[in-house]
Design an enzyme around this catalytic site. Sequence first.
Site, PDB file in Angstrom:
ATOM      1  CB  SER A 257     -21.013  57.975 -19.670  1.00 50.70           C
ATOM      2  OG  SER A 257     -22.192  57.090 -19.141  1.00 50.70           O
ATOM      3  CG  HIS A 385     -24.542  59.590 -15.610  1.00 52.37           C
ATOM      4  ND1 HIS A 385     -23.425  58.711 -15.404  1.00 52.37           N
ATOM      5  CD2 HIS A 385     -24.747  59.169 -17.110  1.00 52.37           C
ATOM      6  CE1 HIS A 385     -23.053  58.146 -16.403  1.00 52.37           C
ATOM      7  NE2 HIS A 385     -23.743  58.527 -17.389  1.00 52.37           N
TER       8      HIS A 385
HETATM    9  C1  GTR Z   1     -26.072  53.753 -19.566  1.00 53.91           C
HETATM   10  C2  GTR Z   1     -25.149  52.712 -19.103  1.00 53.91           C
HETATM   11  C3  GTR Z   1     -23.885  53.092 -18.495  1.00 53.91           C
HETATM   12  C4  GTR Z   1     -23.228  54.360 -19.288  1.00 53.91           C
HETATM   13  C5  GTR Z   1     -24.291  55.268 -19.726  1.00 53.91           C
HETATM   14  C6  GTR Z   1     -23.815  56.466 -20.530  1.00 53.91           C
HETATM   15  O1  GTR Z   1     -27.180  53.516 -20.177  1.00 53.91           O
HETATM   16  O2  GTR Z   1     -25.998  51.680 -18.433  1.00 53.91           O
HETATM   17  O3  GTR Z   1     -23.062  51.974 -18.740  1.00 53.91           O
HETATM   18  O4  GTR Z   1     -22.460  54.073 -20.213  1.00 53.91           O
HETATM   19  O5  GTR Z   1     -25.252  54.624 -20.382  1.00 53.91           O
HETATM   20  O6  GTR Z   1     -23.081  56.156 -21.522  1.00 53.91           O
HETATM   21  O7  GTR Z   1     -24.399  57.447 -20.524  1.00 53.91           O
END
Ligand code: GTR
Length: 409
Positions: A257, A385
């Site tokens: 991420s 995610h």
């Molecule tokens: C989210 C963000 C992403 C990603 C993610 C993370 O909120 O929008 O760009 O970086 O966090 O790091 O878990």
Amino acid sequence: MKPIIPLLLTAATVLAASPVTHTDESKVPAYTLPDPLVSDNGTPVKSPAEWPKRRAEILAHFEKHIYGITPPAAIALKPVARETQNIPDFLAGKATLREIELTFPDTPKAPTLNLLLITPNKTSSPPPVFLGLNFRGNHTIHPDPRITLSTRWMENDPKAATINHRATDASRGTATSRWPLDLILSRGYAIATLYCGDIEPDHPDGIKQSIRAAFPTPDDSGWGAIAAWSWGLSKAMDHLSSSPAVNGKQVALLGHSRLGKTALWAGATDERFAFVISNNSGCGGAALSRRAFGETVARINHSFPHWFARSFRQYNDNESALPVDQHQLLALIAPRPLHVASATQDLWADPKGERLALDHAKPAYQLLGKPSALLTTYHIREGAHDITAEDWSHYLDSADRHFSRSPSP
Ligand code: GTR
């Protein structure tokens, strides 16, 4: 009683301020990607000998317009390493755990970086190592109480048991699913990690405790938090490259991420990393900005104003004006191996945009006479995610190939 109308107005203002996004493929605009193999002056790049010049051009665009310029004096800093803990019987004797403090004595404002290094005990030569930042402290990757509990600022997070911006004992081992140590060590790899908040706490005011405070850059192209975190990875690399405990020529850099965006930028700027892995890195990482699918440039600059150079904001809702797109960030890794991964439900990170970016980076590998099919890997995992043991097993397979190791039985 408080008046209702101002409250409604405030809510409306906040909503209006948050840039609109979508995950509807039919709304992706038509776009043309800049060609990694055509110089800014329009000249095609035809031979490997011409690549370094083109590479420098692309890198300069990413510095100036996206991540910001890391001051050369910060890059030149060399850490002094001090081993503060050595546990030879970690993981029931399977591994040795070291805690290494990296300091910068001549730069009083530079933060101390706490590197955790875990090496397999059964190994005939210094092992290859995966290096990656963690989100909530080294003590979250395994519950062993001997790992030092981070005392740094933490985002409040009930799942990670961080309260009043501090880690509690209950936060030990809360990220074990993201760091499958038994799997990694059983495949013969070492693992090195440090908390991103050691380098810069992840909030808009974090710059005050950051390495960025030691090297202020007032102009719009000054470095953002992602560049600062990348700097920390390079400082960890300074140590790993000379440590007898690991093979410094086989350091695989990985991140999930926001820390995946960071791994890509560190891999682009520091060619000592032998293998670079982006896990669900999305906008500002592996995903093409011009698709504006899921998280957009405008949205990320709104939500995380400290991550990028201020100059990136001129591309809010104006992606086609960017002099580069993220496939060129991936091209900067060539000819080193690169692995990009997405997750089916992680539409916010635009899996299709991540895959397309990798495809459009391949010409750089081909120019350099390298088999792009072998050196660039993509996988998409079912689910949300995250970074899981399934992702790690793909990364381990890739690392076995790139580091010419026989796969485990
Ligand atoms: C989210 C963000 C992403 C990603 C993610 C993370 O909120 O929008 O760009 O970086 O966090 O790091 O878990």
